[in-house]
Scaffold this motif. Structure first.
Motif, mmCIF file in Angstrom:
data_model
loop_
_atom_site.group_PDB
_atom_site.id
_atom_site.type_symbol
_atom_site.label_atom_id
_atom_site.label_comp_id
_atom_site.label_asym_id
_atom_site.label_seq_id
_atom_site.Cartn_x
_atom_site.Cartn_y
_atom_site.Cartn_z
ATOM 1 N N LYS A 18 0.825 -1.205 0.000
ATOM 2 C CA LYS A 18 0.000 0.000 0.000
ATOM 3 C C LYS A 18 0.864 1.263 0.000
ATOM 4 O O LYS A 18 0.333 2.378 0.003
ATOM 5 C CB LYS A 18 -0.912 0.006 1.223
ATOM 6 N N SER A 19 2.191 1.107 -0.010
ATOM 7 C CA SER A 19 3.070 2.273 0.086
ATOM 8 C C SER A 19 2.885 3.283 -1.054
ATOM 9 O O SER A 19 2.859 4.491 -0.795
ATOM 10 C CB SER A 19 4.531 1.823 0.172
ATOM 11 N N ARG A 21 0.204 3.987 -2.682
ATOM 12 C CA ARG A 21 -1.053 4.669 -2.378
ATOM 13 C C ARG A 21 -0.865 5.676 -1.240
ATOM 14 O O ARG A 21 -1.320 6.826 -1.329
ATOM 15 C CB ARG A 21 -2.103 3.624 -1.990
ATOM 16 N N ILE A 22 -0.178 5.258 -0.191
ATOM 17 C CA ILE A 22 0.031 6.121 0.970
ATOM 18 C C ILE A 22 0.852 7.350 0.593
ATOM 19 O O ILE A 22 0.489 8.492 0.916
ATOM 20 C CB ILE A 22 0.708 5.332 2.100
ATOM 21 N N HIS A 23 1.962 7.149 -0.092
ATOM 22 C CA HIS A 23 2.813 8.285 -0.446
ATOM 23 C C HIS A 23 2.154 9.176 -1.489
ATOM 24 O O HIS A 23 2.392 10.397 -1.506
ATOM 25 C CB HIS A 23 4.186 7.793 -0.909
ATOM 26 N N VAL A 246 1.363 3.436 7.909
ATOM 27 C CA VAL A 246 1.168 4.843 7.540
ATOM 28 C C VAL A 246 2.094 5.745 8.349
ATOM 29 O O VAL A 246 2.699 6.685 7.805
ATOM 30 C CB VAL A 246 -0.303 5.243 7.735
ATOM 31 N N THR A 263 -1.287 12.061 9.271
ATOM 32 C CA THR A 263 -1.557 10.641 9.030
ATOM 33 C C THR A 263 -3.017 10.257 9.259
ATOM 34 O O THR A 263 -3.496 9.291 8.664
ATOM 35 C CB THR A 263 -0.680 9.766 9.941
ATOM 36 N N VAL A 266 -5.366 9.706 6.260
ATOM 37 C CA VAL A 266 -4.899 8.608 5.411
ATOM 38 C C VAL A 266 -5.267 7.262 6.036
ATOM 39 O O VAL A 266 -5.765 6.358 5.360
ATOM 40 C CB VAL A 266 -3.378 8.719 5.166
ATOM 41 N N LEU A 270 -7.868 4.490 4.382
ATOM 42 C CA LEU A 270 -7.475 3.098 4.114
ATOM 43 C C LEU A 270 -8.343 2.115 4.890
ATOM 44 O O LEU A 270 -8.697 1.046 4.378
ATOM 45 C CB LEU A 270 -6.003 2.899 4.455
#
Length: 281
Positions: A18-19, A21-23, A246, A263, A266, A270
């Motif tokens: 998911k990195s 998407r997170i970034h 996250v 955070t 986010v 998610l």
């Protein structure tokens, strides 16, 4: 014209990550011009892949399983927390071309526990399951909060003994799983990857203290086997590692960009997305 800086996460496997998407959400929130991708990189290919990434202008890398120890060796400079943990999850190219290695896993876990879930660490009895790189990455920041004790349990005792000797903290001890009999803990952290495949270490049924919490460093769209173990024992909270993911990403983003994203929205997004996925499935 604004230059878009390149970042990536390396790991094997990596398709579930998911990195990106997170970034991407962090970049949108902070209006930072970055492009972040996931690349499947095996341990054997890591050195060449990292060399090529930075030679072609890449600014920073996240490294996940099985690359954290290799990234520690790769970095030309190490933060203090990376030096102690002997594992690196974040590489950052410096202005002089050098590569800094950092480990944001521990602070990511602590932030999720304390800020997002109001779990008290000082004077608490903590158990960590497993004695691999994941345990090394979280141990230092947990010890800084001065719990009453931290015990590491592992199938092979010598690996746990090595970590205890290296960190040399009077509140740190270790045992095999049989040695946990008749002990209780306020917080149990699963730092093994076994629960993703439905497996758990042999844990005593009364290991979790009354009103205690469970936390699995792994995460998935459905509750992991360890999260289910905690729920079955009436844990006050039984959580997976999505929040940690996250939070550690935010620390890496701040290292790279000089700005720390928020955070909470986010994590909320998610969690809503995976809830919707479970309802539709």
């Amino acid at each position: 014209m604004t230059t878009t800086d390149r970042y990536a996460v390396f790991g094997h496997p990596i398709s579930h990550s998911k990195s990106p998407r997170i970034h991407g959400l962090f970049a949108e929130q902070t209006r930072q011009p970055i492009h972040y991708t996931a690349q499947d990189v095996t341990a054997e290919a890591f050195q060449a892949a990292a060399d090529a990434f930075f030679a072609n202008g890449g600014k920073g890398l996240n490294c996940t399983v099985p690359l954290k120890e290799l990234a520690w060796q790769y970095a030309g400079r190490l933060s203090e927390r990376a030096r102690k943990s002997k594992a690196v999850n974040t590489l950052a190219r410096q202005t002089d071309g050098g590569i800094l290695g950092d480990n944001t896993d521990g602070i990511g876990l602590v932030n999720d526990l304390t800020l997002n879930h109001n779990i008290t660490l000082p004077n608490s009895r903590i158990l960590i399951l497993g004695a691999g790189g994941a345990t090394r990455g979280i141990l230092g920041p947990l010890l800084e909060h001065r719990p009453a004790c931290i015990a590491i349990a592992n199938r092979t005792l010598d690996k746990a003994e090595t970590i205890v000797a290296e960190f040399a903290d009077p509140d740190l001890s270790c045992s095999d799983y049989a040695g946990l009999a008749s002990r209780q803990f306020d917080l149990i952290i699963n730092a093994t990857s076994a629960s993703l495949s439905g497996e758990l270490p042999p844990l005593p049924g009364d290991l979790l203290a009354e009103n205690g919490c469970c936390y699995d460093l792994a995460y998935g769209n459905r509750p992991t086997a360890f999260v289910q173990w905690g729920l079955a024992r009436q844990a006050r909270q039984s959580l997976d590692g999505l929040g940690m993911l996250v939070e550690q990403a935010a620390e890496a983003f701040a290292l790279w960009r000089g700005i720390r994203p928020d955070t909470a929205p986010v994590i909320d997004l998610l969690n809503r997305e995976r809830k919707a996925l479970n309802l539709s499935g």
